[in-house]
Enzyme design. Structure first.
Site, PDB file in Angstrom:
ATOM      1  CG  ASP A  10      -2.003  -1.134   1.065  1.00 27.57           C
ATOM      2  OD1 ASP A  10      -1.799  -2.028   0.224  1.00 27.57           O
ATOM      3  OD2 ASP A  10      -2.990  -1.152   1.804  1.00 27.57           O
ATOM      4  CD  GLU A  19      -4.823  -4.286   9.132  1.00 28.77           C
ATOM      5  OE1 GLU A  19      -4.668  -4.118   7.903  1.00 28.77           O
ATOM      6  OE2 GLU A  19      -5.622  -3.604   9.808  1.00 28.77           O
TER       7      GLU A  19
END
Length: 848
Positions: free
Chosen positions: A582, A815
């Site tokens: 990302d 996460e």
């Protein structure tokens, strides 16, 4: 083209249309399909060769998605656009190993990861069950249904799940524990997929004697539009009664029974709607109307004609147990039916659940061999990792949206086409935030799952490869069906056919081949893996070709991730979503001169894996256009790698591109379309970009180390170990940081609203890959093996300790983890690749 002619001339006489020539025929069909859309002179040459073999009809056909045969070179105006044309070879999921008993054994399951508890079948129009409950928030009743990433629920997740017929989940809700268990049974059942039961335990957290009222809402919906019949005794107070019944083609006549020894008050409401996504809103509206009329929080006890969804309110108190049993294909007399119900509820159900619990514990010890190594708290986290991974497997059905230029859609206002209708059986990264399929995540998921159940892994990988289009492209995110669509921001729905994702599925395939060599499988399992690879090869070959043409760079042996925005005025550094990393900083000004070191290493893995499959499977005689051995040698050429990506000043591997460090976000007054002035953060470049190595050290820098391209005796390996262990760069007491503290973009926002993501936070999947190579370099010998071992042991200990500490404090695996405090961040219940902590505990790593 001479190579193709020689190959065809050599092979065409031996081609016999029948079982023994399927693989060869499919390769030819694929190649013809590919060439017919790219180079008509080549395709006509090949067609002439094929016509001369008098197999004209067979050789000029392709396979449709339904398995039938359709003309391959028919009227071009009738062809669908290539981007939505399926790959022309038999589906992997049609292999015999995935049929019959295997298919039936996995028919029912907890395949709705997006809800707190749900059951469905692996069929597009299933009978669906789910659970909701009411809580009070800010003095108002709120319905829990779809998983949320909020602090309201103290914790939730599967404590145990075997991926097939058993799971136990705990949800900590304010002052109570809600425990949901699921189990399947084939004993005494005639119905396809067998019978199943749900047990709901409601307990006080403090285990005191004060009981409070709890409102549970169990629902049944038939996605196929079949009417659901209400049971006769739903409003009674019997300890056992039929909630609902119906009939379906897949399971015949069915009934849903409820049984409890506790006092229950039951009410219901029936709806004729296919909209499960908004079901909780419908229920709350019904409750509000009834509360206004009677002052009581209860459903209306009404239903619409031919209702396809029934919601049953079950009001009870804490310290209660409720059993719900599903029985299918009812055709026997009443006495036999009673025995079936009894075996699925009460004491027999308690015994069955205990039996499954013991079997789960036993298999956990056998698969991961941890009982002698780790403390009880760590073992609990290990069980939660595999339990949530398996419990997070979902079944989805729908059509992806694929981006196309507007000019190609003369009759449409939208800029997308619909992919063909498809199903996907897959694990998901996070139930509350990412309850859908992610291509690059799935490879990491399966590194864990195959060690538990290799058949589940093979079918999931097969599902993904079956989503390949004729160009060899696979959409990187799969958002199939209304429930999946409801959990994703609109801007991420449409998939771009120019963008890929790291081919991590090849990590799994390589691991399986190494597992066969190491005799980790039974003979029948090895045969099934080989059969799978035999059919998968043509798709894997096409997937590699797609990468090797669409993502290739200007220089030989260079690659770059497509999809970066080169005209952005908002992003500090244009994202590379297709890389999976990302906002990890790349060249400031994207263009075709870029060289991404991580993609180069992924392509090395892909070429080396494909070469291994060819050699292992004896597929050297199959017509392929890639010389995988030569490609792997090129991409592992240490000298060439260093020329392209190594920076001697930093002692690190770096991306290359058109870059300047002098880019900032500044506040500016911007005039909108309505001439309204507003202040916005806008990207400004103050320095002239130039072609150079991009000076950002982080996970990308360690890819040559992760993929073991660096020789064990190289001084560069020593420098890599120094970088990894340097506290001023990426080392912390909780794991390795994604971006160096010395980077100009360390922990910087990418836009006003985009918080840093891969700019410092600790991610388990990349730490796992680096640990894997530290383990490798500590074993292979060389001058730095002892140093690698010391770093390995400390990093492994730091990661395990931090994940266990966070789980103990929050009840979640996260996460990612904070780079300074080690606290869990991002998505909760992120038991996708973060579940790799279990393989770190058991020291199981891919060999490469």
């Amino acid at each position: 083209m001479g190579y193709y002619n020689d190959q065809f001339q050599a092979r065409r006489r031996s081609l016999v249309v029948g079982q023994n020539s399927k693989v060869h025929l499919l390769c030819l069909v694929y190649l013809l399909s590919f060439l017919s859309f790219t180079d008509h002179s080549h395709s006509s040459t090949l067609l002439n060769l094929l016509y001369s073999n008098n197999d004209t009809q067979m050789m000029t056909t392709g396979f449709s998605t339904s398995g039938g045969i359709k003309p391959l070179f028919g009227d071009e105006s009738q062809r669908p656009p290539r981007v939505i044309t399926p790959f022309p070879s038999p589906k992997l999921t049609d292999l015999p190993m995935f049929q019959d008993d295997h298919k039936e054994s996995l028919y029912w399951g907890t395949y709705r990861p997006q809800v707190y508890f749900g059951v469905r079948a692996r069929t597009p129009k299933s009978l669906v069950a789910g659970l909701m409950w009411l809580v009070t928030k800010d003095g108002k009743p709120v319905m829990r249904h779809f998983c949320e990433n909020s602090e309201d629920l103290k914790s939730f997740g599967w404590r145990e799940h075997n991926g097939r017929d058993f799971g136990r989940q705990e949800l900590l809700e304010q002052d109570m524990i809600l425990e949901t268990s699921f189990v399947k049974s084939k004993e005494g059942s005639h119905g396809y997929g067998g019978d199943w039961s749900i047990r709901i335990n409601v307990k006080n957290i403090l285990n005191d004697e004060v009981k409070r009222t709890v409102h549970l809402f169990f629902y049944l919906a038939d996605e196929g539009g079949n009417g659901v019949n209400l049971g006769k005794d739903v409003l009674g107070l019997k300890d056992s009664f039929v909630l609902a019944s119906g009939s379906r083609q897949d399971v015949g006549n069915w009934q849903m029974h409820l049984k409890s020894e506790n006092h229950l008050e039951t009410h219901y409401c029936g709806f004729k709607t296919p909209d499960i996504v908004n079901l909780s809103d419908l229920v709350q509206k019904n409750l509000a109307v009834q509360e206004g009329k009677s002052g009581r929080l209860q459903l209306s006890d009404t239903s619409e004609d031919s209702s396809t969804i029934y919601v049953f309110q079950i009001s009870t108190t804490t310290q209660s147990t409720i059993d719900v049993a599903f029985v299918s294909d009812i055709r026997e007399e009443t006495s036999h039916m009673e025995k079936r119900i009894m075996s699925l509820t009460g004491s027999p159900l308690s015994s069955l659940l205990e039996e499954k619990h013991i079997a789960f514990d036993t298999k956990f010890k056998d698969c991961f061999n941890l009982s002698e190594k780790l403390d009880p708290e760590t073992l609990v986290v290990g069980k939660a990792a595999i339990g949530n991974m398996l419990g997070g497997i979902g079944y989805f059905y729908g059509q992806s949206k694929i981006h196309v230029p507007r000019s190609d859609l003369a009759n449409s206002k939208d800029d997308f086409l619909l992919y063909w209708p498809a199903e996907l059986y897959t694990a998901v990264p996070s139930r509350p935030v990412f309850p859908r399929g992610f291509l690059w995540d799935e490879g990491f998921h399966q590194l864990l799952i195959w060690r538990w159940d290799v058949h589940i892994t093979l079918e999931i990988v097969g599902n993904w490869l079956d989503l390949m289009n004729i160009d060899g492209w696979i959409p990187r995110e799969q958002i199939l069906g209304d429930e999946a669509l409801s959990k994703i921001p609109k801007q991420y729905v449409v998939q771009y056919p120019s963008n890929g994702n790291p081919p991590t599925l090849l990590l799994v395939i390589r691991d399986l081949i190494d597992g066969i060599r190491a005799e980790k499988f039974k003979e029948v399992e090895s045969d099934e893996i080989l059969s799978f690879l035999d059919r998968a090869f043509v798709r894997l070959d096409a997937w590699f070709k797609w990468f090797n043409t669409s993502q290739i760079g200007k220089e030989k042996g260079s690659y770059y991730w497509h999809g970066r925005d080169n005209i952005t005025t908002r992003q500090l550094n244009p994202q590379s979503l297709s890389s999976g990393l990302d906002d990890y900083p790349r060249a400031s000004h994207p263009n075709e001169d870029e060289r991404h070191v991580d993609l180069r290493c992924w392509m090395y893995l892909a070429a080396d894996c494909m070469n291994s499959i060819q050699e292992f499977m004896g597929k050297k005689d199959i017509l392929v256009t890639e010389d995988y051995n030569s490609t792997a040698k090129l991409l592992s050429d240490f000298t060439l790698l260093n020329q392209m990506h190594y920076d001697h000043d930093h002692g690190s591997y770096l991306d290359f591109g058109n870059h300047t460090e002098d880019v900032r976000l500044i506040w500016k007054e911007v005039t909108g379309e309505d001439d309204h002035l507003s202040r916005e953060l806008v990207r400004e470049t103050f320095g002239r970009p130039e072609l150079r190595l991009v000076p950002h050290i982080g996970y990308v820098s360690f890819f040559p180390f992760m993929f073991r391209i660096i020789p064990a005796d190289s001084s560069i390996l020593d420098k890599q170990l120094d970088l990894i262990s340097n506290r001023s760069i990426v080392w912390s007491d909780y794991g390795l940081l994604s971006l160096a503290k010395t980077s100009s973009l360390y922990m910087k926002y990418n836009t006003e609203d985009e918080a840093p993501y891969w700019r410092g936070a600790i991610w388990i999947n990349m730490n796992y890959m680096i640990l894997s190579s530290l383990h490798h370099y500590s074993k292979v010998g060389g001058p730095y093996s002892s140093k690698a071992r010391t770093i390995y042991e400390e990093l492994r200990s730091n990661l395990i300790r931090n994940v266990v500490r966070n789980y103990d404090q929050t009840g979640y695996i996260w996460e990612h983890y904070d780079q300074t405090k080690g606290t869990g961040e991002g998505a909760r219940v992120f038991t996708g690749w973060s579940a790799l902590i279990l393989l770190i505990m058991s020291e199981e790593y891919p060999l490469f």
